[in-house]
Design an enzyme around this catalytic site. Structure first.
Site, PDB file in Angstrom:
ATOM      1  N   LYS A  33      86.391 -72.931 -49.441  1.00 16.08           N
ATOM      2  CA  LYS A  33      85.818 -72.364 -48.212  1.00 16.08           C
ATOM      3  C   LYS A  33      86.622 -71.126 -47.791  1.00 16.08           C
ATOM      4  O   LYS A  33      87.723 -70.888 -48.287  1.00 16.08           O
ATOM      5  CB  LYS A  33      85.831 -73.406 -47.102  1.00 16.08           C
ATOM      6  CG  LYS A  33      87.231 -73.872 -46.683  1.00 16.08           C
ATOM      7  CD  LYS A  33      87.150 -75.075 -45.742  1.00 16.08           C
ATOM      8  CE  LYS A  33      88.536 -75.591 -45.389  1.00 16.08           C
ATOM      9  NZ  LYS A  33      88.475 -76.853 -44.631  1.00 16.08           N
ATOM     10  N   TYR A 258     107.746 -49.598 -32.829  1.00 14.83           N
ATOM     11  CA  TYR A 258     107.145 -49.828 -31.510  1.00 14.83           C
ATOM     12  C   TYR A 258     108.024 -50.734 -30.656  1.00 14.83           C
ATOM     13  O   TYR A 258     108.553 -51.753 -31.142  1.00 14.83           O
ATOM     14  CB  TYR A 258     105.791 -50.515 -31.667  1.00 14.83           C
ATOM     15  CG  TYR A 258     104.687 -49.589 -32.136  1.00 14.83           C
ATOM     16  CD1 TYR A 258     104.304 -48.491 -31.374  1.00 14.83           C
ATOM     17  CD2 TYR A 258     104.028 -49.832 -33.330  1.00 14.83           C
ATOM     18  CE1 TYR A 258     103.279 -47.655 -31.805  1.00 14.83           C
ATOM     19  CE2 TYR A 258     103.009 -49.005 -33.764  1.00 14.83           C
ATOM     20  CZ  TYR A 258     102.642 -47.912 -32.993  1.00 14.83           C
ATOM     21  OH  TYR A 258     101.640 -47.092 -33.426  1.00 14.83           O
TER      22      TYR A 258
HETATM   23  C1  PLP Z   1      89.383 -77.712 -45.330  1.00 18.63           C
HETATM   24  C2  PLP Z   1      89.154 -79.140 -45.638  1.00 18.63           C
HETATM   25  C3  PLP Z   1      89.880 -79.775 -46.661  1.00 18.63           C
HETATM   26  C4  PLP Z   1      91.025 -79.110 -47.390  1.00 18.63           C
HETATM   27  O1  PLP Z   1      92.185 -79.206 -46.576  1.00 18.63           O
HETATM   28  P1  PLP Z   1      93.609 -78.751 -47.112  1.00 18.63           P
HETATM   29  O2  PLP Z   1      94.553 -79.171 -46.046  1.00 18.63           O
HETATM   30  O3  PLP Z   1      93.563 -77.266 -47.255  1.00 18.63           O
HETATM   31  O4  PLP Z   1      93.828 -79.441 -48.400  1.00 18.63           O
HETATM   32  C5  PLP Z   1      89.549 -81.075 -46.984  1.00 18.63           C
HETATM   33  N1  PLP Z   1      88.570 -81.730 -46.313  1.00 18.63           N
HETATM   34  C6  PLP Z   1      87.867 -81.159 -45.308  1.00 18.63           C
HETATM   35  C7  PLP Z   1      86.824 -81.932 -44.599  1.00 18.63           C
HETATM   36  C8  PLP Z   1      88.151 -79.851 -44.931  1.00 18.63           C
HETATM   37  O5  PLP Z   1      87.461 -79.297 -43.932  1.00 18.63           O
END
Ligand code: PLP
Length: 362
Positions: A33, A258
């Site tokens: 994702k 800055y």
């Molecule tokens: C994003 C997500 C994961 C992966 O989580 P990580 O901590 O990056 O391994 C697994 N399950 C769900 C439902 C998620 O939304």
């Protein structure tokens, strides 16, 4: 050309995926994702496709990007559909679908589908974000079964605190899950990266047919704040690098950047690096945040600006214009930079922008 870029090591990505498989003994959906946590979803998915059982994304837009790139493996939508109309596309592109709410079940009951839907039925076992209440879980399962629309149902939940290695909460969530799903047929999926790495004992009835859902560990960053033996075996996938584009010598007592947030304490040789918060480098990284310059450790000094940041070259007489700077990667861990900046490596990766991604490994 501006020298800022992110090198993506696809061999390391595959190594980390195999680690998830080996330590879990389960099937593993590669979570890609958010453009594979900033690493480029299509390229990462293609690099993994031969060895994964499937992928997971947040939404149908992300899934269709993979399908358009001819990724044929199963793809799970981690939040299912946001509107009932998406079911037609889910059906057409053969996507797997999380169901976390009653309205989604009603929509499935009404839908006209060409093939049986694969549902991952999500229980709220204590995170209290999405997921069905334990008291509704069995009824939801039976309704899906009775709908005539659903093939396989995978039983899933998600941990809220698996990254805290001394916390009882994950075990409590497993107990809630076990009770809610008692007697239901189906493969099980509970574990994200911290649970894969940190809680091997947590799912005592873990079957080889069960599923883990590694995300951050695929990209080689630890989800833990402290050292952890398995996390130490991860290989960082992304190296964010750039070059020194300016050098100046300053006497003691001079401000840099800055807000004059850094005043030289000694005669200082300052290097200016083509990297800033518009690239995703965290603006809140403080003076002292590690960087690597031509292989030598040094530190950030002064405030990060939009397109540039400044580093200390005083003790690196060989370094100068054109020196290569690693902001994070194989030597400077993104998790360390994140901790100093008050965030997590997930956010550093997802915030990456403007820099070209340059891939290596087949
Ligand atoms: C994003 C997500 C994961 C992966 O989580 P990580 O901590 O990056 O391994 C697994 N399950 C769900 C439902 C998620 O939304």
């Amino acid at each position: 050309m501006r020298p800022a870029r992110a090198l993506i090591d696809l061999d390391a990505l595959r190594h980390n995926y195999q680690l998830a498989r080996t330590v879990s003994g389960a099937k593993a959906l590669a979570v890609v994702k958010a453009d594979a946590y900033g690493h480029g979803a299509v390229r990462c998915a293609k690099a993994l496709e031969a060895e994964v059982e499937g992928f997971a994304v947040a939404c149908i837009e992300e899934a269709l990007e993979l399908r358009d790139a001819a990724i044929g493996k199963p793809i799970l939508l981690l939040e299912g559909f946001f509107e009932a109309e998406e079911l037609a596309l889910i059906d057409q592109h053969d996507l797997w679908c999380v169901v976390h709410s009653m309205w989604q079940i009603e929509a499935i009951e009404r839908a006209r589908l060409a093939r049986p839907l694969t549902v991952w039925l999500k229980l709220d076992s204590g995170m209290h974000r999405v997921g069905l209440h334990p008291a509704d879980y069995q009824a939801a399962y039976r309704r899906l079964q009775a709908s005539g629309k659903v093939g396989k149902i995978v039983l899933m939940s998600h941990f809220a605190r698996a990254d805290e290695l001394d916390c009882e909460r994950s075990a409590e969530q497993v107990a809630v899950f076990e009770q809610a799903r008692a007697g239901l047929e189906g493969e099980v999926s509970l574990r994200n990266s911290p649970a894969v790495l940190g809680w091997p004992q947590l799912v005592p009835q873990q079957q080889p047919s069960d599923w883990v859902r590694p995300g951050i560990m695929l990209y080689g960053a630890t989800p833990f704040e402290q050292e952890q033996a398995l996390a130490a075996r991860l290989q960082p996938v992304m190296t964010l690098e750039s070059k020194i584009i300016g050098v100046r010598e300053l006497p003691a007592g001079e401000p840099i950047g800055y807000g004059a947030r850094f005043i030289t304490e000694r005669p200082t040789r300052v290097g200016v690096v083509a990297m800033g918060y518009a690239d995703g480098y965290p603006r809140h990284a403080p003076t002292g945040t590690p960087v690597l310059i031509d292989g030598q450790p040094s530190r950030l000094i002064g405030r990060v600006s939009m397109d540039m940041l400044t580093v200390d070259l005083t003790d690196l007489p060989q370094a100068g214009l054109g020196s290569r700077v690693e902001l994070w990667g194989k030597n400077v861990l993104a998790s360390d930079v994140a901790a100093l900046a008050g965030t997590i490596p997930y956010q550093l990766f997802c915030n990456l922008r403007r820099v070209p991604l340059v891939y290596s490994g087949a």
